[in-house]
Design a protein around this motif. Sequence first.
Motif, PDB file in Angstrom:
ATOM      1  N   PHE A 176      36.814  38.601  37.704  1.00 39.18           N
ATOM      2  CA  PHE A 176      36.946  37.568  38.722  1.00 39.18           C
ATOM      3  C   PHE A 176      37.511  38.125  40.025  1.00 39.18           C
ATOM      4  O   PHE A 176      37.210  37.600  41.094  1.00 39.18           O
ATOM      5  CB  PHE A 176      37.805  36.408  38.205  1.00 39.18           C
ATOM      6  N   ASP A 177      38.306  39.181  39.959  1.00 35.80           N
ATOM      7  CA  ASP A 177      38.818  39.805  41.184  1.00 35.80           C
ATOM      8  C   ASP A 177      37.663  40.360  42.017  1.00 35.80           C
ATOM      9  O   ASP A 177      37.614  40.173  43.232  1.00 35.80           O
ATOM     10  CB  ASP A 177      39.811  40.918  40.857  1.00 35.80           C
ATOM     11  N   ALA A 178      36.721  41.030  41.358  1.00 35.20           N
ATOM     12  CA  ALA A 178      35.565  41.591  42.074  1.00 35.20           C
ATOM     13  C   ALA A 178      34.681  40.474  42.628  1.00 35.20           C
ATOM     14  O   ALA A 178      34.201  40.571  43.766  1.00 35.20           O
ATOM     15  CB  ALA A 178      34.766  42.503  41.155  1.00 35.20           C
ATOM     16  N   LEU A 179      34.460  39.425  41.847  1.00 37.62           N
ATOM     17  CA  LEU A 179      33.652  38.303  42.322  1.00 37.62           C
ATOM     18  C   LEU A 179      34.309  37.619  43.520  1.00 37.62           C
ATOM     19  O   LEU A 179      33.637  37.243  44.475  1.00 37.62           O
ATOM     20  CB  LEU A 179      33.423  37.290  41.195  1.00 37.62           C
ATOM     21  N   PHE A 180      35.625  37.472  43.462  1.00 37.66           N
ATOM     22  CA  PHE A 180      36.345  36.852  44.568  1.00 37.66           C
ATOM     23  C   PHE A 180      36.250  37.726  45.825  1.00 37.66           C
ATOM     24  O   PHE A 180      35.998  37.221  46.918  1.00 37.66           O
ATOM     25  CB  PHE A 180      37.825  36.626  44.192  1.00 37.66           C
ATOM     26  N   ALA A 181      36.438  39.034  45.661  1.00 42.42           N
ATOM     27  CA  ALA A 181      36.340  39.954  46.801  1.00 42.42           C
ATOM     28  C   ALA A 181      34.937  39.907  47.407  1.00 42.42           C
ATOM     29  O   ALA A 181      34.782  39.902  48.641  1.00 42.42           O
ATOM     30  CB  ALA A 181      36.695  41.374  46.371  1.00 42.42           C
ATOM     31  N   GLN A 182      33.917  39.856  46.560  1.00 40.28           N
ATOM     32  CA  GLN A 182      32.544  39.776  47.037  1.00 40.28           C
ATOM     33  C   GLN A 182      32.325  38.477  47.813  1.00 40.28           C
ATOM     34  O   GLN A 182      31.707  38.472  48.882  1.00 40.28           O
ATOM     35  CB  GLN A 182      31.580  39.858  45.854  1.00 40.28           C
TER      36      GLN A 182
END
Length: 158
Positions: free
Chosen positions: A134-140
């Motif tokens: 979810f951290d990567a999805l949020f950053a994206q």
Amino acid sequence: MTENEQQNERQFVVHRIYTKDLSYEAPNAPHIFRQEWQPKLELNMNTQANKLDADTFEVILSVTATTKLADQTASIVEVHLAGLFGIQGFPDPELAHLLGAYCPNLLFPYVREVVSDLVTKGSFPQLVLQPVNFDALFAQHQQQMADQAKGDPAPTSH
């Protein structure tokens, strides 16, 4: 106010985790049970955060898992799992990260359990959703929002 005093004012509390909405379908049962089990999984996921009052937020993690055999749908599971969170003392960028990544990450194991349980109770082999970053999805998502604010076209997928 010192940085330590600001840190002491920060508070994050999980008040409640609950199923908000739930749906299960096996539209081609019982005929689908007679086919060789070589499933294809389609997974759609979304998050939503609602501010209920100054320090209380509802975060909803929605997951739809559709399992198909060739062109026939074996099962469709839709889960909207929510949490009530007490959050105070975080600056806006950190609050956005809590609501957009940290809270969905806390909710995901519960969603995974509900999906697996429903599929198994539908007499299909267990479906275990793989971990989600979810951290990567949020950053994206944040990068896409920044690009849109600048007027840059959205990146194309290949």
